[in-house]
Scaffold this motif. Structure first.
Motif, PDB file in Angstrom:
ATOM      1  N   THR A  68      28.908 -18.054 109.483  1.00 17.26           N
ATOM      2  CA  THR A  68      28.045 -16.681 109.909  1.00 17.26           C
ATOM      3  C   THR A  68      28.519 -16.375 111.518  1.00 17.26           C
ATOM      4  O   THR A  68      28.690 -15.234 111.894  1.00 17.26           O
ATOM      5  CB  THR A  68      26.589 -17.006 109.648  1.00 17.26           C
ATOM      6  OG1 THR A  68      26.390 -17.103 108.172  1.00 17.26           O
ATOM      7  CG2 THR A  68      25.825 -15.363 109.942  1.00 17.26           C
ATOM      8  N   LEU A  69      28.263 -17.543 112.316  1.00 14.35           N
ATOM      9  CA  LEU A  69      28.585 -17.248 113.803  1.00 14.35           C
ATOM     10  C   LEU A  69      29.866 -16.976 113.881  1.00 14.35           C
ATOM     11  O   LEU A  69      30.177 -16.078 114.901  1.00 14.35           O
ATOM     12  CB  LEU A  69      28.178 -18.689 114.396  1.00 14.35           C
ATOM     13  CG  LEU A  69      28.408 -18.818 115.863  1.00 14.35           C
ATOM     14  CD1 LEU A  69      27.277 -17.599 116.627  1.00 14.35           C
ATOM     15  CD2 LEU A  69      28.356 -20.131 116.548  1.00 14.35           C
ATOM     16  N   GLN A 115      23.944  -9.938 108.622  1.00 15.21           N
ATOM     17  CA  GLN A 115      23.257  -8.748 109.089  1.00 15.21           C
ATOM     18  C   GLN A 115      22.164  -9.344 109.974  1.00 15.21           C
ATOM     19  O   GLN A 115      22.013  -9.041 111.026  1.00 15.21           O
ATOM     20  CB  GLN A 115      22.824  -7.858 107.745  1.00 15.21           C
ATOM     21  CG  GLN A 115      21.884  -6.871 108.343  1.00 15.21           C
ATOM     22  CD  GLN A 115      21.280  -6.118 107.126  1.00 15.21           C
ATOM     23  OE1 GLN A 115      20.470  -6.522 106.481  1.00 15.21           O
ATOM     24  NE2 GLN A 115      21.335  -4.706 107.430  1.00 15.21           N
ATOM     25  N   ILE A 116      21.393 -10.250 109.368  1.00 11.24           N
ATOM     26  CA  ILE A 116      20.126 -10.662 110.332  1.00 11.24           C
ATOM     27  C   ILE A 116      20.548 -11.362 111.328  1.00 11.24           C
ATOM     28  O   ILE A 116      19.758 -11.384 112.365  1.00 11.24           O
ATOM     29  CB  ILE A 116      19.017 -11.251 109.235  1.00 11.24           C
ATOM     30  CG1 ILE A 116      18.714 -10.210 108.169  1.00 11.24           C
ATOM     31  CG2 ILE A 116      17.881 -11.611 110.099  1.00 11.24           C
ATOM     32  CD1 ILE A 116      18.244  -9.071 108.513  1.00 11.24           C
ATOM     33  N   LYS A 117      21.609 -12.302 111.329  1.00  8.32           N
ATOM     34  CA  LYS A 117      22.136 -13.048 112.525  1.00  8.32           C
ATOM     35  C   LYS A 117      22.323 -12.268 113.569  1.00  8.32           C
ATOM     36  O   LYS A 117      22.336 -12.382 114.627  1.00  8.32           O
ATOM     37  CB  LYS A 117      22.826 -13.979 112.028  1.00  8.32           C
ATOM     38  CG  LYS A 117      22.988 -15.128 113.135  1.00  8.32           C
ATOM     39  CD  LYS A 117      23.822 -16.349 112.777  1.00  8.32           C
ATOM     40  CE  LYS A 117      24.382 -17.259 113.916  1.00  8.32           C
ATOM     41  NZ  LYS A 117      23.456 -18.579 114.165  1.00  8.32           N
ATOM     42  N   ARG A 255      20.480 -18.442 104.044  1.00 10.78           N
ATOM     43  CA  ARG A 255      20.709 -19.812 104.461  1.00 10.78           C
ATOM     44  C   ARG A 255      21.966 -19.765 105.392  1.00 10.78           C
ATOM     45  O   ARG A 255      22.208 -20.753 105.969  1.00 10.78           O
ATOM     46  CB  ARG A 255      20.942 -20.489 103.192  1.00 10.78           C
ATOM     47  CG  ARG A 255      19.649 -20.715 102.561  1.00 10.78           C
ATOM     48  CD  ARG A 255      19.953 -22.025 101.335  1.00 10.78           C
ATOM     49  NE  ARG A 255      18.668 -22.001 100.598  1.00 10.78           N
ATOM     50  CZ  ARG A 255      18.395 -22.941  99.810  1.00 10.78           C
ATOM     51  NH1 ARG A 255      19.466 -23.468  99.192  1.00 10.78           N
ATOM     52  NH2 ARG A 255      17.089 -23.115  99.396  1.00 10.78           N
ATOM     53  N   GLY A 256      22.497 -18.506 105.671  1.00  8.98           N
ATOM     54  CA  GLY A 256      23.693 -18.732 106.701  1.00  8.98           C
ATOM     55  C   GLY A 256      23.063 -18.433 108.227  1.00  8.98           C
ATOM     56  O   GLY A 256      23.708 -18.387 109.337  1.00  8.98           O
ATOM     57  N   ILE A 257      21.574 -18.389 108.380  1.00  9.42           N
ATOM     58  CA  ILE A 257      21.126 -18.423 109.446  1.00  9.42           C
ATOM     59  C   ILE A 257      20.330 -19.680 109.917  1.00  9.42           C
ATOM     60  O   ILE A 257      19.616 -20.165 109.019  1.00  9.42           O
ATOM     61  CB  ILE A 257      20.098 -17.383 109.598  1.00  9.42           C
ATOM     62  CG1 ILE A 257      20.647 -15.774 109.285  1.00  9.42           C
ATOM     63  CG2 ILE A 257      19.447 -17.039 110.960  1.00  9.42           C
ATOM     64  CD1 ILE A 257      19.866 -14.820 109.073  1.00  9.42           C
ATOM     65  N   ASP A 258      20.458 -20.121 111.184  1.00 13.65           N
ATOM     66  CA  ASP A 258      19.839 -21.442 111.614  1.00 13.65           C
ATOM     67  C   ASP A 258      18.592 -20.931 112.226  1.00 13.65           C
ATOM     68  O   ASP A 258      18.484 -21.250 113.215  1.00 13.65           O
ATOM     69  CB  ASP A 258      20.712 -22.022 112.662  1.00 13.65           C
ATOM     70  CG  ASP A 258      20.989 -21.288 113.650  1.00 13.65           C
ATOM     71  OD1 ASP A 258      21.338 -19.945 113.570  1.00 13.65           O
ATOM     72  OD2 ASP A 258      20.977 -21.522 114.884  1.00 13.65           O
ATOM     73  N   ASN A 259      17.430 -20.903 111.232  1.00 14.58           N
ATOM     74  CA  ASN A 259      16.006 -20.549 111.615  1.00 14.58           C
ATOM     75  C   ASN A 259      15.342 -21.946 112.247  1.00 14.58           C
ATOM     76  O   ASN A 259      15.393 -22.818 111.684  1.00 14.58           O
ATOM     77  CB  ASN A 259      15.243 -20.022 110.536  1.00 14.58           C
ATOM     78  CG  ASN A 259      15.678 -18.658 110.173  1.00 14.58           C
ATOM     79  OD1 ASN A 259      16.585 -18.441 109.427  1.00 14.58           O
ATOM     80  ND2 ASN A 259      14.883 -17.691 110.838  1.00 14.58           N
ATOM     81  N   GLY A 260      14.491 -21.682 113.223  1.00 19.25           N
ATOM     82  CA  GLY A 260      14.007 -22.858 113.848  1.00 19.25           C
ATOM     83  C   GLY A 260      12.831 -22.697 114.716  1.00 19.25           C
ATOM     84  O   GLY A 260      12.425 -21.508 114.691  1.00 19.25           O
ATOM     85  N   ARG A 261      12.411 -23.793 115.336  1.00 16.22           N
ATOM     86  CA  ARG A 261      10.966 -23.766 115.969  1.00 16.22           C
ATOM     87  C   ARG A 261      11.194 -24.239 117.427  1.00 16.22           C
ATOM     88  O   ARG A 261      12.532 -24.993 117.700  1.00 16.22           O
ATOM     89  CB  ARG A 261       9.995 -24.825 115.624  1.00 16.22           C
ATOM     90  CG  ARG A 261       9.859 -24.723 113.914  1.00 16.22           C
ATOM     91  CD  ARG A 261       8.753 -25.610 113.426  1.00 16.22           C
ATOM     92  NE  ARG A 261       8.520 -24.908 111.921  1.00 16.22           N
ATOM     93  CZ  ARG A 261       8.840 -25.630 110.862  1.00 16.22           C
ATOM     94  NH1 ARG A 261       9.170 -27.080 110.999  1.00 16.22           N
ATOM     95  NH2 ARG A 261       8.277 -25.242 109.794  1.00 16.22           N
TER      96      ARG A 261
END
Lengths: 697, 697
Positions: A68-69, A115-117, A255-261
């Motif tokens: 995705t990146l 799209q969302i990334k 799941r193509g986006i690396d969501n994190g804290r």
């Protein structure tokens, strides 16, 4: 794009159109649906059809994130610079905020993760710099955000606070000694959470924190904060000192986006990196802002980021269209159970199937036209052409109303389409489950749908209260108010018509079944419902103004469900109005006739859904109410021959649908099976059925 | 299982119970819910809580498939032989069909892939041998199916035919020369499809095909067919000659199952391997069957496999409960937006949140009790204790009604729970998205929900027609029929009450709002709706009997949506009846009182959903109808303090819920945040808010 098999299927059906000239002009309608920026839309749709940007279902989550990146880097390298449409011309952008969102919403057809990334990078991280930063900050920080030199996270939401951003716990305390802010995460609930790009790729973030200087908390402001080293190859390295975080791990989709804290301990941010358009701190710590009221300042800052909601609205409608196009194309070819003749029936010829899919086709059209109108309003404000406080407020209300409606609609529709395709619908090769899983969180991010509906309703109630207050200052004013509410047929900016229909139509012969097809009848019914619901809630809430806190809370609680209902009714009206307005721009008579039926299906199924309300409020007689469902059913039957055309007009090709069952494969299989049986019968070698033998006896 | 924080949260709420003795006896209720086979349930629930059987979200689909097979081998090795409950004692089983399904439905808490793969092996492949085979065939073929020596596929559905099994294309043509059947797949649409175990693990399959002998097609029969070599290590090798197939690839869920396609070219099956309980072929090709009518024979064969539907019903209810338990526990701790006091409000104290979750808690209870009753009926038939044709027919109708209702309910509920948990709900670590993705296809397999609803409705209409026909043979019969329909208050076997309430209660003062809480009122409203809908549809369909095929099709089409609606109304009544009956077995007065409210919420939300119908049919006056929503809202408020208890009573521990947000972590975070702010306030170092400063001025 309609195959021969479709046509065959349609002519098989008892409901085929009488002659060719009654058919929709698919090309013309498709053109109209491209909207205000047809060339941009076309380019964005072509990009979404390019295999380089398609979701690859076989990747592991880790591979999907990297890809995705990589896709975003390819998008930046494209000549068209579609990703930079919203950015200022002086830095290579095109200063076209409306067209930008139109293009963005097409990207959902490629891969919602992409799209969302992209949305996180350019629509949130970049947009925060653009809208909350000063020109100097834009010049300094935007280019690297635009060209992905700095992948960024948008660090607003915390584990403990999502909907209530004003209460986030992260603090940025100004230290005049060094002219820096000190960024701190005081407890676990104040960790930034669910942030796209934060788990791996972001090297900076726009961090929202309570700005504290000279012992005063000035509320939430946004800071530009580097969070990771950038390695020699340009990729993200380890966290910078004081920054920590963790991966959100697997998610239900995207799941193509690396969501994190993320969390911060004494991270020092230069004074210059407070994004200072709406608030700045002098070297000595003195705070100043162009907006005096902290409340209004906060909402202005948040409001400048409204584009997320606008773009999700269009994206959700597109996703629903994709699901419907797949299910309708399959339904027009798939056969099951013997029909009146020898052949098995096409499943789209079943009344239950029409009921599942056709009202949703109508709602997708309504959502489409409403989103076009929302894009107009957005462009009006953000191009600067009509950037007034009133327009901003209208934009925010409309965006909240439509986003919360269309994302819910998309999920419901994709599920219905999945089930309408049976077991085949469950296979990833047929797309729908994958799309639905990715769309799931669209109902939550950029504003939880229930919270957004309440926001809309409170605005409507507030408007009503202000009008009432103004009106009741004098008897003359009161009279005018009443007359205006009764007579004003013009569309209110946010679509709320001021119509009262105090007199029920019980027994009125003019209100016969046929009148339901009358646009004015539909309009009155929809508009009156909004007006009445708002009025009722407003009246019910009035005692809360002077009540003790606990009693006020009780009153609000008692009316909360009604508030949400009123907001939904408002969104229904907005969509109906947008659809109806759009009808007038359709020139081909056959197309306009069919599209009018589609609009009627939308209006009447909304009314059908709320029939109890209409009955209990005396707005429809029992007699008339009884005709609604039958009339809708007749309309659905009338639309049957046009179903494939209606989904074809949305302009998605096989490269967008990417579902094997919608590729004509089903028709081929059916043809092969029928040919086999025909050959067997002709050969005389076909076995006799025991059933037939026993009947003869 | 209720933590201290829950209690605190509840006592914070304005709606906390007055005293401890008003609380539900959670332990006692939990015990009651274990049902007729408490020990088996307990054992199965313990197994589902065993980490060895839990879904591992980190596996690739390929790894997940292998692990699921491995888990099944471990299940076989367990001493309790829970997986063999349904099989005959003479081969190591326990001959307990009802207990078997109760246990099976608990397995959904471990991993739906494991559940469904086990269901394919023992509930479909094994059950086909058991129910369609002769004792000799059982002895010869069952042991290897039971102990997994032969993993098997259940090859009924074809790409071209799912719902309409009678029309499958696979043929088995008898060859008297060799005393073999020749199995053929004549075209692509006749490939077997979506079969669990078929892509990799199955070495045999129970294959459904049109049995042709001596030039006569005797309709669909089942054959035991080896399909792959068994390698030395016991695993599946390459396809046997004449057998081919492919992998269905990725799916929207249940990725631990290797679904695939199969096709056959001249595969020879020994005469002895036609599963011959309902039809056999003599060496010379003469066909014989204990059931003369080919139609009845077909439905008897299919009906013997009804257990799939029964077990999916219980599983779907359990999945919904898991989602609700997670959302309610989180909602009881999560705070957002300031309430009337200083503290933020627990989100379960919002009216919108109660509306989202509580009616679904009530529906889960209703579904639970209805499934218990269905298990009873199933055990009655399949234990042989009351195996009559009438009971079989009732069982099939009830299973179809409940399976189609509960699987739709589970999906809707899991989605609502996901959204009610916000962004946290989207994380895989919080379980709900994963469970929902796996449950998705429960709405389709073992009978598409819409097709099942039509089956139910046709049965109800048929019953009505038979009664009417019998009655109208003489004037006396007709009179008796009318009287019976008016007076019969006893529960019909399938729950359809013969109640007419021709007189509307308009203006009747006894029918005041309070009467809605009266069980008899609810029962009458629900039962009358079913009876009336069935009667209306039956009357509307009568002309079809003598009409030309095309006209008959048109009439059916016109009533198809109403048929589905009638089936749903029937399922609502079944569930309400089961719930109401269960109330009488609750001894603790406080528990019974609260559970009566829960039952009322179920009954009244069903009525609320169908209020238009009640109004248009004159069954409720406007005045009374207006009170429904308000009364439901008050009930929901009254249930608020019991919400956590109500989900705790379902008996799921952390090992079943496996959601971080439902583990008490949220309460800890909230406590930490509040402690931080309290300490800061106490220290005098807290910043003053700009807002507060401006207010003072």
């Amino acid at each position: 794009m309609t195959t021969t098999s479709d046509r065959t299927a349609q002519h098989d059906s008892a409901t085929s159109p009488g002659s060719a000239d009654e058919r929709i002009d698919v090309g013309g309608l498709s053109e109209l649906l491209l909207g205000r920026w047809p060339e941009h839309r076309r380019a964005a749709r072509a990009r979404a059809g390019d295999p380089r940007f398609h979701k690859d279902e076989t990747l592991t989550p880790a591979e999907h994130r990297e890809r995705t990146l990589e896709q975003m880097r390819e998008m930046v390298a494209e000549e068209d610079k579609l990703s930079w449409l919203a950015f200022p011309e002086r830095m290579g952008g095109l200063d076209q905020p409306g067209a930008n969102l139109a293009c963005f919403s097409e990207l959902v057809a490629a891969d919602p993760s992409l799209q969302i990334k992209a949305g996180v990078q350019w629509g949130l991280f970049g947009a925060a710099i653009l809208h909350l930063g000063t020109p100097e900050q834009q010049d300094r920080l935007l280019p690297a955000a635009m060209d992905l030199t700095v992948p960024g996270a948008f660090a607003m939401t915390e584990t403990g606070h999502g909907s209530d951003v004003a209460s986030i716990g992260t603090t940025a305390t100004y230290d005049p000694a060094t002219e820096e802010f000190v960024l701190d995460t005081p407890f676990r609930g104040a960790w930034k959470d669910y942030l796209g790009n934060a788990a791996q790729h972001a090297t900076a973030a726009t961090v929202f924190a309570q700005l504290i200087t000279n012992g005063v908390d000035h509320g939430v402001h946004c800071f530009y904060v580097p969070i990771r080293e950038t390695l020699a190859d340009g990729s993200a390295g380890p966290f910078l000192p004081g920054v920590g975080g963790e991966d959100d791990g697997l998610k239900g989709g995207l799941r193509g986006i690396d969501n994190g804290r993320l969390h911060f301990s004494g991270v020092r941010v230069p004074r210059a990196d407070l994004l200072a358009r709406y608030g700045s701190v002098a070297p000595d710590g003195t705070y100043s802002s162009p907006i005096d009221s902290p409340g209004r300042r906060f909402f202005t800052m948040l409001g400048s980021l409204v584009q997320g909601r606008v773009s999700l609205d269009g994206s959700a409608v597109n996703a629903a269209k994709i699901g419907l196009a797949i299910a309708v194309k399959y339904g027009a070819e798939r056969r099951q159970f013997a029909g009146p003749g020898v052949d098995e029936m096409v499943i789209l010829d079943y009344a239950t199937h029409r009921r599942r899919l056709f009202p949703r086709i109508a709602e997708a059209y309504a959502g489409h036209f409403a989103n076009e109108r929302l894009l107009d309003l957005f462009d009006d404000v953000f191009s600067g052409e009509h950037d007034t406080p009133e327009n901003r407020e209208d934009l925010e209300t409309t965006a909240a109303a439509l986003k919360s409606t269309s994302t819910a609609f998309a999920l419901d529709t994709l599920q219905e389409c999945r089930e309408a395709c049976g077991g085949a619908g469950f296979l990833t090769e047929n797309r729908i489950t994958s799309l639905r899983a990715d769309l799931d969180v669209y109902a939550t991010f950029e504003g939880d749908n229930t919270v957004l509906a309440q926001l809309v309703a409170k605005r409507l109630v507030g408007d009503y209260g202000r009008e009432l207050k103004g009106a009741t200052k004098s008897p003359a004013g009161m009279a005018r108010f009443v007359v205006e509410r009764a007579a004003d047929a013009a569309l209110h900016r946010t679509g709320l018509r001021r119509v009262t229909q105090a007199l029920a139509d019980v027994g009125d012969p003019r209100r016969a079944a046929g009148h339901l097809r009358d646009a004015e009848t539909q309009r009155e019914l929809l508009a009156d419902r909004v007006a009445t619901m708002v009025e009722e809630v407003a009246m019910a809430l009035r005692p809360a103004q002077k009540a003790a806190p606990a009693e006020a809370a009780r009153i609000l609680d008692e009316n909360q469900v009604a508030l949400v209902e009123a907001a939904r009714a408002h969104a229904d009206l907005l969509r109906w109005e947008a659809f109806t307005d759009a009808l007038s721009s359709i020139e081909d008579p056959a197309t306009r006739r069919v599209m009018t039926w589609v609009r009627d299906v939308f209006g009447l199924t909304v009314i059908e859904r709320n029939l109890t309300w209409y009955l209990l409020h005396g707005r429809l007689s029992d007699q008339r109410a009884r005709t609604v469902t039958g009339y809708v059913d007749r309309l659905l039957l009338r639309l049957r021959p046009h179903a494939v055309d209606l989904v074809d007009a949305w302009g998605f090709g096989q490269e967008h649908l990417r579902a094997k069952i919608a590729s004509g494969a089903e028709a081929e299989r059916q043809d092969e099976a029928r040919a086999y049986y025909a050959t067997r019968r002709a050969s005389g070698a076909a076995p006799v059925s025991e059933k037939a033998l026993k009947k003869k006896r």
